[in-house]
Design a protein around this motif. Structure first.
Motif, short mmCIF file in Angstrom:
data_model
loop_
_atom_site.label_atom_id
_atom_site.label_comp_id
_atom_site.label_asym_id
_atom_site.label_seq_id
_atom_site.Cartn_x
_atom_site.Cartn_y
_atom_site.Cartn_z
N ASP A 3 0.86 -1.31 0.07
CA ASP A 3 -0.17 -0.03 0.12
C ASP A 3 0.83 1.25 0.03
OD1 ASP A 3 -2.16 -1.62 -0.02
OD2 ASP A 3 -2.44 -1.64 2.22
N ASP A 4 2.23 1.27 0.65
CA ASP A 4 2.86 2.39 0.79
C ASP A 4 3.86 2.34 -0.24
OD1 ASP A 4 4.30 0.01 1.48
OD2 ASP A 4 5.26 0.89 3.17
N PHE A 5 3.61 1.75 -1.55
CA PHE A 5 4.62 1.52 -2.58
C PHE A 5 4.67 3.17 -3.39
CE2 PHE A 5 6.18 0.75 -6.82
CZ PHE A 5 7.38 0.18 -6.66
N ALA A 6 3.59 3.70 -3.43
CA ALA A 6 3.43 4.98 -4.14
C ALA A 6 4.14 6.08 -3.34
CB ALA A 6 2.05 5.46 -4.07
N GLY A 7 4.99 6.71 -4.20
CA GLY A 7 6.02 7.78 -3.54
C GLY A 7 7.27 7.11 -2.84
N HIS A 8 7.31 5.83 -2.91
CA HIS A 8 8.64 5.24 -2.41
C HIS A 8 9.91 5.45 -3.43
CE1 HIS A 8 11.00 2.31 -0.61
NE2 HIS A 8 11.48 1.75 -1.70
N ILE A 9 11.07 6.05 -2.74
CA ILE A 9 12.17 6.12 -3.59
C ILE A 9 13.23 5.45 -2.91
CG2 ILE A 9 14.00 8.13 -4.19
CD1 ILE A 9 11.71 9.96 -3.71
N GLU A 10 14.26 4.76 -3.86
CA GLU A 10 15.20 3.91 -3.69
C GLU A 10 16.28 4.51 -4.10
OE1 GLU A 10 16.62 -0.76 -3.98
OE2 GLU A 10 14.33 -0.26 -3.94
N ASN A 11 17.36 4.59 -3.25
CA ASN A 11 18.62 5.26 -3.87
C ASN A 11 19.64 4.12 -4.40
OD1 ASN A 11 18.04 8.28 -3.13
ND2 ASN A 11 18.66 7.32 -0.73
N THR A 12 19.87 4.32 -5.64
CA THR A 12 20.81 3.36 -6.38
C THR A 12 21.75 3.98 -7.03
OG1 THR A 12 18.69 2.19 -6.84
CG2 THR A 12 20.62 1.41 -8.15
N PRO A 13 23.17 3.74 -6.96
CA PRO A 13 24.37 4.29 -7.61
C PRO A 13 24.00 4.42 -9.23
CG PRO A 13 25.16 2.74 -6.00
CD PRO A 13 23.50 2.55 -6.09
N LEU A 14 24.13 5.27 -9.80
CA LEU A 14 23.98 5.52 -11.27
C LEU A 14 24.78 4.49 -12.03
CD1 LEU A 14 22.84 7.21 -13.54
CD2 LEU A 14 25.01 8.41 -13.59
N ALA A 15 25.97 4.14 -11.53
CA ALA A 15 26.57 2.94 -12.35
C ALA A 15 25.84 1.95 -12.15
CB ALA A 15 28.12 2.97 -11.83
N ASP A 16 25.38 1.40 -11.07
CA ASP A 16 24.67 0.01 -11.03
C ASP A 16 23.36 0.20 -11.97
OD1 ASP A 16 26.70 -0.72 -9.30
OD2 ASP A 16 25.30 -0.40 -7.46
N ALA A 17 22.47 1.29 -11.86
CA ALA A 17 21.43 1.37 -12.64
C ALA A 17 21.91 1.17 -14.06
CB ALA A 17 20.81 2.63 -12.47
N LEU A 18 22.83 2.05 -14.54
CA LEU A 18 23.01 1.74 -15.96
C LEU A 18 23.60 0.33 -16.26
CD1 LEU A 18 25.09 5.32 -16.50
CD2 LEU A 18 22.76 4.81 -17.42
N SER A 19 24.46 -0.10 -15.54
CA SER A 19 25.05 -1.42 -15.88
C SER A 19 23.72 -2.21 -15.89
CB SER A 19 25.82 -1.74 -14.69
OG SER A 19 26.25 -3.11 -15.16
N ASP A 20 22.72 -2.33 -14.84
CA ASP A 20 21.79 -3.42 -15.13
C ASP A 20 20.75 -3.16 -16.26
OD1 ASP A 20 22.61 -4.42 -12.80
OD2 ASP A 20 21.26 -3.13 -11.48
N ARG A 21 20.58 -1.88 -16.50
CA ARG A 21 19.80 -1.50 -17.76
C ARG A 21 20.27 -1.79 -19.17
NH1 ARG A 21 18.30 0.54 -13.51
NH2 ARG A 21 16.11 1.43 -13.03
N TYR A 22 21.55 -1.61 -19.18
CA TYR A 22 22.24 -1.78 -20.50
C TYR A 22 22.47 -3.45 -20.63
CZ TYR A 22 25.23 -1.24 -24.33
OH TYR A 22 25.86 -1.33 -25.75
N LEU A 23 22.74 -4.10 -19.49
CA LEU A 23 22.83 -5.55 -19.51
C LEU A 23 21.57 -6.16 -19.90
CD1 LEU A 23 24.31 -8.11 -19.07
CD2 LEU A 23 23.65 -8.02 -16.78
N ALA A 24 20.16 -5.51 -19.43
CA ALA A 24 18.88 -6.00 -20.07
C ALA A 24 19.03 -5.93 -21.34
CB ALA A 24 18.01 -5.61 -19.14
N TYR A 25 19.27 -4.71 -21.83
CA TYR A 25 19.04 -4.45 -23.37
C TYR A 25 20.12 -5.05 -24.20
CZ TYR A 25 20.38 -2.02 -27.58
OH TYR A 25 20.65 -1.50 -28.97
N ALA A 26 21.27 -5.53 -23.79
CA ALA A 26 22.29 -6.35 -24.45
C ALA A 26 21.86 -7.66 -24.49
CB ALA A 26 23.57 -6.31 -23.77
N LEU A 27 21.16 -8.28 -23.41
CA LEU A 27 20.52 -9.52 -23.51
C LEU A 27 19.64 -9.65 -24.58
CD1 LEU A 27 20.80 -10.64 -19.80
CD2 LEU A 27 22.47 -11.47 -21.68
#
Length: 740
Positions: A3-27
């Motif tokens: 129920d409390d998911f709306a407005g939830h913010i999770e801090n993630t290092p930019l390098a990790d975020a970019l790495s995960d997303r680019y890996l998903a795109y590459a695969l």
């Protein structure tokens, strides 16, 4: 979702975020777009196109349907991408000059070898070919696994049954993220022959396989010119390449004239662009042996080349075209594919064939099991029917009188649920005697077929024999005819044809002009020595060199290096030209010593400032590198001072800055290809001032003012190499130079 998911913010290092997303795109790119599956040789878009056309019942015997209908079905049901990319993939599968064995039969304008695009999808129609039908064989018999489509509303096959060696027969090309694939087409009959060998001899080597499958077979033909060792290594490692040349012939004309006719061009070379390229080379005067090119193609390729003179060798003319145009191209081999576990890896020829055979074995087992299950189900139903025919009256009574006839039938005749349901669904017309006979006959045939299937499933050797029979059938189907006959000629590496670079440049007289500050240019024709020349402010003429555009120019710099310039590449015009350091890479602290046209067999004496030197042949001064080559080794603080031609002289006269002159035989100076040289004259202080090579019998001449003086009595100065010498004759110039 909490129920409390709306407005939830999770801090993630930019390098990790970019790495995960680019890996998903590459695969996603690797697995679902760019790399083909080794089992059916198809990428997802091609597989979805063929399956969608199968669902539309566009088999080879049916009529055609609009390509827009097919593209719409593919995009709406299976492939959530743009319609343009889907249609492009569809068009390529229908082009007989793009794929060796088209999977789609097109009706309408599907483009041509000139590079013209296909008509819009609303104008063209298509249906499947026999080859595509073979890839689909068994698709409805549980031969392969299915998965849900992107929206979950449909099912699509993970891979096609692949009763055709599509990966090797049609090849593949694609660029993923960090990897790519490039597989040339091959002859299907030859691939099947190699596969049969691998079944019969599982330990067969790549060399054994290549005896049946000697190399690629391109849709556009051509000649493959590659060493056998290079072919073997490429197929063993899965990486390499193949050189393809156009196929040509000489046609004789009247009065000794001849033309060259090109009938096949390399794979994936657009004919119109090829002709434009050759025409541009002719305009740039890079093909001086060629007079004209004409495109006389109709349904087949016919490009006519006319030589400038009939005395030139046709092989030399073609060699010049192979070197400069796309009439020779290289097709890379990179067998990077998804294996049976959907893992990308580079496979050898043997691995690719083994993977396809294993897939065919799995398909055979699954189809046999599916058929056996269907037979058992049908036999169960037929047993129920036979029970009915023996007790028709009782069955009719039960159906008429019982409120729930199904349980009663099952209890009375010991029937299964399936049998009882089938009897209740039986039509009255099936109760005739003739139908009973047909059922007994069908029961007998199915019983025999089921027995054969159980035997097949229980014996692996029988299964591989069945696969060999299937391969033999494919081999015989594509062993000849317009579609099956080999198109590309497998040749050997061509013999080296020496082409004089002068033959590739139009011969023209020019004059090379070099200024004191190092600006070089060329002017057409012969320029008079007293001609008025324009230079930058503060600059002046250093030398004028008459030569031809076919000449190679040797430049020697003070750093002891020799550079080779091509006369035809020197900038033309009456402007300032360009710095010579752009044509020859030497430092700003170095200067030009001399520039002369190369002459085969000529020799030059190189002398450094401390008086060391040697004789070098003109061929040893040539260098293909822009940085030149080190000829005379100079120590720190030393330079190459002069280079003088050895024009038949037999003695050498050398004058030092100390005004001492020495004359000695020229044969005391060694001939070398490079090095420090030997001491020519001994000095206490200073170095060499000038050197002259002359014939002793004719005397030594020098310029004194406007007069030329000659000294024939030189016994006072004759000596041996590396001696000091003595004061020069009376009247010798005070600057210590012999003059012009």
């Amino acid at each position: 979702m909490p129920d409390d998911f709306a407005g939830h913010i999770e801090n993630t290092p930019l390098a990790d975020a970019l790495s995960d997303r680019y890996l998903a795109y590459a695969l996603s790119t690797i697995m679902s777009r760019s790399l083909p599956d080794v089992r059916d040789g198809l990428k997802p878009v091609h597989r979805r196109l063929i399956y969608a056309m199968h669902q539309l019942k566009l088999d080879p015997t049916s009529g055609f349907k609009k390509c827009a209908r097919v593209v719409g079905d593919v995009m709406g049901k299976f492939h959530p991408h743009g319609d343009a990319s889907i249609y492009e993939a569809m068009v390529r599968l229908a082009q007989d000059f793009s794929v060796r064995y088209p999977l789609i039969e097109g009706q309408g304008n599907f483009g041509n070898i000139d590079g013209d695009n296909a008509a819009a999808m609303r104008y063209t129609e298509a249906r499947l070919t026999e080859v595509a039908q073979a890839l689909l064989e068994g698709i409805d018999q549980d031969a392969v696994d299915f998965r849900a489509t992107y929206d979950g509303e449909e099912q699509e096959p993970l891979v096609l049954p692949g009763n055709f060696p599509n990966l090797l027969a049609n090849g593949a090309a694609g660029i993923a993220v960090g990897m790519a694939t490039s597989i040339p087409p091959h002859n299907a009959a030859e691939v099947c022959a190699a596969a049969i060998l691998l079944v019969q001899r599982p330990d067969a080597s790549t060399a054994d396989l290549l005896t049946f499958m000697p190399g690629p077979d391109f849709p556009t033909g051509g000649e493959i010119v590659e060493e056998k060792a290079a072919l073997l290594q490429a197929y063993e490692t899965g990486r390499g390449g193949f050189r393809i040349r156009a196929r040509w012939a000489v046609e004789q004309g009247k009065h000794g004239t001849w033309t060259i006719v090109i009938t096949e061009i390399p794979y994936q070379v657009q004919k119109s662009r090829l002709i434009e390229q050759i025409a541009q080379l002719m305009e740039d005067k890079k093909l001086p042996l060629l007079a004209d090119i004409r495109d006389e193609s109709a349904e087949t390729v016919r490009i006519v080349l006319e030589p400038k003179v009939r005395t030139v060798e046709p092989a030399m003319l073609m060699e010049s075209l192979f070197r400069t145009s796309a009439l020779e191209s290289r097709f890379p081999l990179n067998m990077n594919v998804l294996d049976g576990t959907r893992t990308p890896r580079v496979m050898s020829l043997r691995d690719v064939l083994r993977a396809w055979l294993d897939h065919r074995h799995e398909v055979l087992v699954r189809r046999s099991q599916h058929r056996l299950a269907a037979i058992e189900r049908r036999l169960e139903i037929l047993d129920g029917y036979l029970a009915v025919y023996l007790n028709l009256d009782e069955v009719i009574r039960i159906i008429r009188e019982e409120d729930e006839p199904k349980p009663s039938l099952m209890k009375t005749f010991e029937l299964t649920d399936l049998q009882a349901e089938s009897i209740l669904n039986m039509r009255l017309r099936s109760l005739r005697r003739l139908e009973e006979m047909e059922i007994r006959k069908e029961h007998k045939n199915l019983t025999k077929e089921g027995k054969d299937l159980r035997t097949l499933l229980g014996d692996e050797k029988l299964r591989w024999n069945r696969i060999v029979s299937e391969l033999e059938k494919i081999r015989s189907t594509y062993a000849g005819g317009p579609l099956g006959a080999r198109r590309s000629l497998i040749g050997t590496a061509p013999a080296t044809i020496t082409i004089d670079d002068a033959a590739l440049v139009e011969r023209e007289q020019i004059t090379v002009i070099l200024s004191q500050k190092g600006w070089i240019r060329a002017m057409k024709g012969a320029v008079a020595p007293d001609a008025e020349l324009r230079f930058k402010e503060g600059d002046e003429l250093r030398l004028m060199l008459p030569c031809d555009t076919t000449d190679k120019l040797c430049l020697l710099a003070t750093n002891g290096r020799a550079y080779t310039l091509r006369a035809n590449e020197i900038p033309r015009g009456r402007g300032d030209g360009q710095p010579i350091r752009l044509l020859a890479e030497f430092g700003n602290e170095d200067e030009v010593v001399t520039l002369f046209a190369h002459s085969a067999g000529a020799k030059y004496l190189l002398v450094s400032t401390p008086g060391r030197g040697f004789i070098v042949g003109s061929d040893d001064l040539l260098s293909e590198r822009k940085a030149g080559k080190q000829v005379l080794t100079v120590k720190p603080g030393e330079e190459l001072m002069l280079a003088t031609p050895v024009n038949g002289g037999d003695h050498l006269a050398i004058v030092g800055e100390n005004r001492k002159m020495l004359v000695f035989p020229l044969d005391q100076v060694p001939e070398m290809t490079k090095g420090l040289g030997v001491q020519l004259q001994k000095y206490k202080d200073g170095g060499v001032a000038d050197v002259r090579i002359f014939k002793l019998a004719e005397g030594l001449s020098w310029k004194s003012g406007e007069r030329t003086r000659t000294e024939t009595n030189l016994k006072d100065w004759l000596g041996g190499r590396a001696q000091t010498g003595r004061q020069p004759p009376v009247g010798f110039p005070k600057n210590g130079r012999f003059g012009a």
